[in-house]
Write an enzyme that holds these catalytic residues in place. Structure first.
Site, PDB file in Angstrom:
ATOM      1  N   ARG A  95      -0.813  -9.537  12.811  1.00  0.00           N
ATOM      2  CA  ARG A  95      -1.318  -8.595  12.045  1.00  0.00           C
ATOM      3  C   ARG A  95      -2.263  -9.000  10.915  1.00  0.00           C
ATOM      4  O   ARG A  95      -3.340  -8.264  10.829  1.00  0.00           O
ATOM      5  CB  ARG A  95      -0.185  -7.674  11.393  1.00  0.00           C
ATOM      6  CG  ARG A  95       0.712  -6.691  12.544  1.00  0.00           C
ATOM      7  CD  ARG A  95       1.810  -6.299  11.993  1.00  0.00           C
ATOM      8  NE  ARG A  95       1.956  -5.418  10.859  1.00  0.00           N
ATOM      9  CZ  ARG A  95       3.028  -4.944  10.065  1.00  0.00           C
ATOM     10  NH1 ARG A  95       4.081  -5.940  10.193  1.00  0.00           N
ATOM     11  NH2 ARG A  95       2.734  -4.285   9.191  1.00  0.00           N
ATOM     12  N   ARG A 101      11.568  -6.457   4.620  1.00  0.00           N
ATOM     13  CA  ARG A 101      11.485  -4.896   4.399  1.00  0.00           C
ATOM     14  C   ARG A 101      12.325  -4.058   5.570  1.00  0.00           C
ATOM     15  O   ARG A 101      12.698  -4.587   6.814  1.00  0.00           O
ATOM     16  CB  ARG A 101      10.071  -4.237   4.907  1.00  0.00           C
ATOM     17  CG  ARG A 101       9.946  -2.621   5.017  1.00  0.00           C
ATOM     18  CD  ARG A 101       8.553  -2.314   5.251  1.00  0.00           C
ATOM     19  NE  ARG A 101       7.911  -2.857   6.288  1.00  0.00           N
ATOM     20  CZ  ARG A 101       6.614  -2.646   6.345  1.00  0.00           C
ATOM     21  NH1 ARG A 101       5.936  -1.830   5.552  1.00  0.00           N
ATOM     22  NH2 ARG A 101       6.024  -3.197   7.366  1.00  0.00           N
ATOM     23  N   ARG A 120      11.157  -2.617  11.238  1.00  0.00           N
ATOM     24  CA  ARG A 120      10.143  -2.207  12.179  1.00  0.00           C
ATOM     25  C   ARG A 120       9.944  -3.410  13.028  1.00  0.00           C
ATOM     26  O   ARG A 120       9.810  -4.534  12.893  1.00  0.00           O
ATOM     27  CB  ARG A 120       8.967  -2.023  11.237  1.00  0.00           C
ATOM     28  CG  ARG A 120       8.648  -0.651  10.799  1.00  0.00           C
ATOM     29  CD  ARG A 120       7.577  -0.369   9.643  1.00  0.00           C
ATOM     30  NE  ARG A 120       6.320  -1.044  10.076  1.00  0.00           N
ATOM     31  CZ  ARG A 120       5.293  -0.748   9.163  1.00  0.00           C
ATOM     32  NH1 ARG A 120       5.297  -0.210   8.276  1.00  0.00           N
ATOM     33  NH2 ARG A 120       4.020  -1.366   9.689  1.00  0.00           N
ATOM     34  N   ARG A 138      -9.850   1.166   8.698  1.00  0.00           N
ATOM     35  CA  ARG A 138      -9.349  -0.272   9.082  1.00  0.00           C
ATOM     36  C   ARG A 138     -10.490  -1.237   9.763  1.00  0.00           C
ATOM     37  O   ARG A 138     -10.465  -2.328  10.072  1.00  0.00           O
ATOM     38  CB  ARG A 138      -8.058  -0.399   9.879  1.00  0.00           C
ATOM     39  CG  ARG A 138      -6.969  -0.549   9.211  1.00  0.00           C
ATOM     40  CD  ARG A 138      -5.958  -0.156  10.338  1.00  0.00           C
ATOM     41  NE  ARG A 138      -4.813  -1.274   9.793  1.00  0.00           N
ATOM     42  CZ  ARG A 138      -3.555  -0.748   9.350  1.00  0.00           C
ATOM     43  NH1 ARG A 138      -3.500   0.648   8.761  1.00  0.00           N
ATOM     44  NH2 ARG A 138      -2.552  -1.739   9.192  1.00  0.00           N
ATOM     45  N   LYS A 145       0.853  -1.280  -0.056  1.00  0.00           N
ATOM     46  CA  LYS A 145      -0.034   0.035   0.068  1.00  0.00           C
ATOM     47  C   LYS A 145       0.858   1.365   0.175  1.00  0.00           C
ATOM     48  O   LYS A 145       0.742   1.973  -0.662  1.00  0.00           O
ATOM     49  CB  LYS A 145      -0.939   0.067   1.090  1.00  0.00           C
ATOM     50  CG  LYS A 145      -2.066  -1.333   1.278  1.00  0.00           C
ATOM     51  CD  LYS A 145      -2.669  -1.171   2.605  1.00  0.00           C
ATOM     52  CE  LYS A 145      -2.125  -1.283   3.625  1.00  0.00           C
ATOM     53  NZ  LYS A 145      -1.456  -2.527   4.142  1.00  0.00           N
TER      54      LYS A 145
HETATM   55  P1  AP5 Z   1       5.055  -1.550   1.915  1.00  0.00           P
HETATM   56  O1  AP5 Z   1       4.722  -0.612   0.707  1.00  0.00           O
HETATM   57  O2  AP5 Z   1       5.650  -0.923   2.881  1.00  0.00           O
HETATM   58  O3  AP5 Z   1       3.753  -2.324   2.448  1.00  0.00           O
HETATM   59  P2  AP5 Z   1       2.285  -1.816   3.022  1.00  0.00           P
HETATM   60  O4  AP5 Z   1       1.183  -2.423   2.502  1.00  0.00           O
HETATM   61  O5  AP5 Z   1       2.528  -0.267   3.122  1.00  0.00           O
HETATM   62  O6  AP5 Z   1       2.596  -2.378   4.635  1.00  0.00           O
HETATM   63  P3  AP5 Z   1       2.380  -1.860   6.014  1.00  0.00           P
HETATM   64  O7  AP5 Z   1       3.275  -2.924   6.864  1.00  0.00           O
HETATM   65  O8  AP5 Z   1       3.080  -0.321   6.200  1.00  0.00           O
HETATM   66  O9  AP5 Z   1       1.214  -2.043   6.105  1.00  0.00           O
HETATM   67  P4  AP5 Z   1       0.196  -1.980   7.597  1.00  0.00           P
HETATM   68  O10 AP5 Z   1      -0.946  -1.734   6.930  1.00  0.00           O
HETATM   69  O11 AP5 Z   1       0.532  -3.289   8.434  1.00  0.00           O
HETATM   70  O12 AP5 Z   1       0.850  -0.957   8.326  1.00  0.00           O
HETATM   71  P5  AP5 Z   1       0.614   0.666   8.888  1.00  0.00           P
HETATM   72  O13 AP5 Z   1       1.746   1.096   8.802  1.00  0.00           O
HETATM   73  O14 AP5 Z   1      -0.680   1.191   7.860  1.00  0.00           O
HETATM   74  O15 AP5 Z   1       5.725  -2.984   1.243  1.00  0.00           O
HETATM   75  C1  AP5 Z   1       6.131  -3.756   2.092  1.00  0.00           C
HETATM   76  C2  AP5 Z   1       7.339  -4.447   1.694  1.00  0.00           C
HETATM   77  O16 AP5 Z   1       7.187  -4.991   0.241  1.00  0.00           O
HETATM   78  C3  AP5 Z   1       8.870  -3.387   1.537  1.00  0.00           C
HETATM   79  O17 AP5 Z   1       9.915  -3.893   1.668  1.00  0.00           O
HETATM   80  C4  AP5 Z   1       8.498  -3.201  -0.033  1.00  0.00           C
HETATM   81  O18 AP5 Z   1       9.776  -2.714  -0.613  1.00  0.00           O
HETATM   82  C5  AP5 Z   1       8.038  -4.525  -0.585  1.00  0.00           C
HETATM   83  N1  AP5 Z   1       7.074  -4.723  -1.622  1.00  0.00           N
HETATM   84  C6  AP5 Z   1       6.219  -3.799  -2.092  1.00  0.00           C
HETATM   85  N2  AP5 Z   1       5.504  -3.858  -3.271  1.00  0.00           N
HETATM   86  C7  AP5 Z   1       6.369  -5.212  -3.765  1.00  0.00           C
HETATM   87  C8  AP5 Z   1       6.099  -5.718  -4.982  1.00  0.00           C
HETATM   88  N3  AP5 Z   1       5.064  -5.516  -5.836  1.00  0.00           N
HETATM   89  N4  AP5 Z   1       6.925  -6.938  -5.005  1.00  0.00           N
HETATM   90  C9  AP5 Z   1       7.927  -7.144  -4.244  1.00  0.00           C
HETATM   91  N5  AP5 Z   1       8.048  -6.481  -3.046  1.00  0.00           N
HETATM   92  C10 AP5 Z   1       7.281  -5.294  -2.836  1.00  0.00           C
HETATM   93  O19 AP5 Z   1       0.303   0.500  10.175  1.00  0.00           O
HETATM   94  C11 AP5 Z   1       0.998  -0.055  11.283  1.00  0.00           C
HETATM   95  C12 AP5 Z   1       0.274  -0.042  12.623  1.00  0.00           C
HETATM   96  O20 AP5 Z   1      -0.269   1.206  12.909  1.00  0.00           O
HETATM   97  C13 AP5 Z   1      -1.089  -1.009  12.703  1.00  0.00           C
HETATM   98  O21 AP5 Z   1      -0.673  -2.275  12.926  1.00  0.00           O
HETATM   99  C14 AP5 Z   1      -1.693  -0.432  13.785  1.00  0.00           C
HETATM  100  O22 AP5 Z   1      -1.313  -0.667  15.307  1.00  0.00           O
HETATM  101  C15 AP5 Z   1      -1.513   1.080  13.423  1.00  0.00           C
HETATM  102  N6  AP5 Z   1      -2.561   1.667  12.605  1.00  0.00           N
HETATM  103  C16 AP5 Z   1      -2.366   2.172  11.601  1.00  0.00           C
HETATM  104  N7  AP5 Z   1      -3.645   2.601  10.974  1.00  0.00           N
HETATM  105  C17 AP5 Z   1      -4.482   2.572  11.796  1.00  0.00           C
HETATM  106  C18 AP5 Z   1      -5.934   2.379  11.685  1.00  0.00           C
HETATM  107  N8  AP5 Z   1      -6.567   3.076  10.790  1.00  0.00           N
HETATM  108  N9  AP5 Z   1      -6.610   2.299  13.081  1.00  0.00           N
HETATM  109  C19 AP5 Z   1      -5.941   1.517  13.905  1.00  0.00           C
HETATM  110  N10 AP5 Z   1      -4.369   1.435  13.946  1.00  0.00           N
HETATM  111  C20 AP5 Z   1      -3.941   1.703  13.103  1.00  0.00           C
END
Ligand code: AP5
Length: 215
Positions: free
Chosen positions: A171, A127, A160, A88, A13
């Protein structure tokens, strides 16, 4: 354009939202990045949410309501935005509906990025992120020029705390129970489009461009 990007943790994402932001010239709002920044600066919000982020649990909806209302009400969101990581939960869908109504705007599209769980575990465990400028790498798929060092600012890359195997599996469970059901809600509203995100980053972006009519 006002777009929600949803999908499993690590599906890409953040990676695709950054590309879309550059292509569409709109704001990229990552709730995860906002929360991590709050932790890094030691703010009151950061102190309240640290445990949730480290353990992979969701931050309570009332805190997220405050955060997203404040962020989307700023002037830089008026030209459109990509929401990455929000909503979410079903309650957060209602929160977003209320914010959009107050701002007199509507969502254009909700895009669900999909990949297999094996691919997700591999993407997340490989990552590495730059604590200096936020650039995201992968040890195999997007390695930095010099191992462990950010190409852009030279900082030492880190993993992370929620990218360990045990937390990743937790997760994924949270995602299946709380977030995946939102796809049905947005599908019923005629807003949902699903994209296969198992290909490389450029291929996934081409898919996004196509569904958004940018090609
Ligand atoms: P990346 O682009 O970083 O993936 P992502 O989907 O953004 O992953 P996140 O881990 O950031 O998502 P998440 O939803 O768990 O975490 P968030 O930060 O929102 O890509 C991942 C890896 O793959 C990278 O190394 C990249 O280079 C590689 N990659 C990407 N595309 C690729 C491809 N096509 N092919 C190969 N490799 C690829 O949330 C974190 C925490 O915050 C949550 O757990 C929660 O505690 C809190 N939080 C955030 N939002 C909320 C909410 N709305 N409500 C409640 N808690 C929340």
């Amino acid at each position: 354009m006002r777009i929600v990007l949803m999908g499993m943790p690590g599906v890409g994402k953040g990676t695709q939202a950054a590309r879309l932001r550059d292509a569409l010239k709109v704001l990229h709002v990552s709730t995860g990045d906002i929360l991590r920044e709050a932790i890094q600066t030691g703010s009151a919000l950061g102190k309240r949410v640290r445990e949730s982020l480290d353990s992979g649990a969701l931050v309570p909806d009332d805190l997220m309501a405050e955060l997203i209302t404040e962020r989307l009400s700023r002037s830089d969101a008026s030209g459109g935005f990509i929401l990455d990581g929000f909503p979410r939960t079903a309650e957060q869908v209602s929160i977003l509906d209320r914010v959009l109504e107050t701002l007199s705007v509507k969502l254009d599209r909700v895009i669900l990025l999909s990949a297999s769980e094996d691919e997700i575990v591999s993407r997340l465990s490989g990552r590495r992120i730059c604590p200096g400028c936020g650039e995201v790498y992968h040890v195999d798929n997007r390695p930095p020029g010099s191992a462990g060092v950010c190409n852009k600012c030279g900082s030492a890359l880190v993993q992370r705390p929620d990218d360990t195997k045990a937390v990743i599996l937790g997760r994924l469970e949270v995602y299946k129970n709380k977030t995946l059901p939102l796809a049905e809600i947005y599908s019923e509203r005629g807003l949902l489009q699903e994209i296969d995100a198992s290909g490389d980053q450029a291929t996934v972006f081409e898919g996004l461009r196509t569904v958004l009519g940018l090609s």
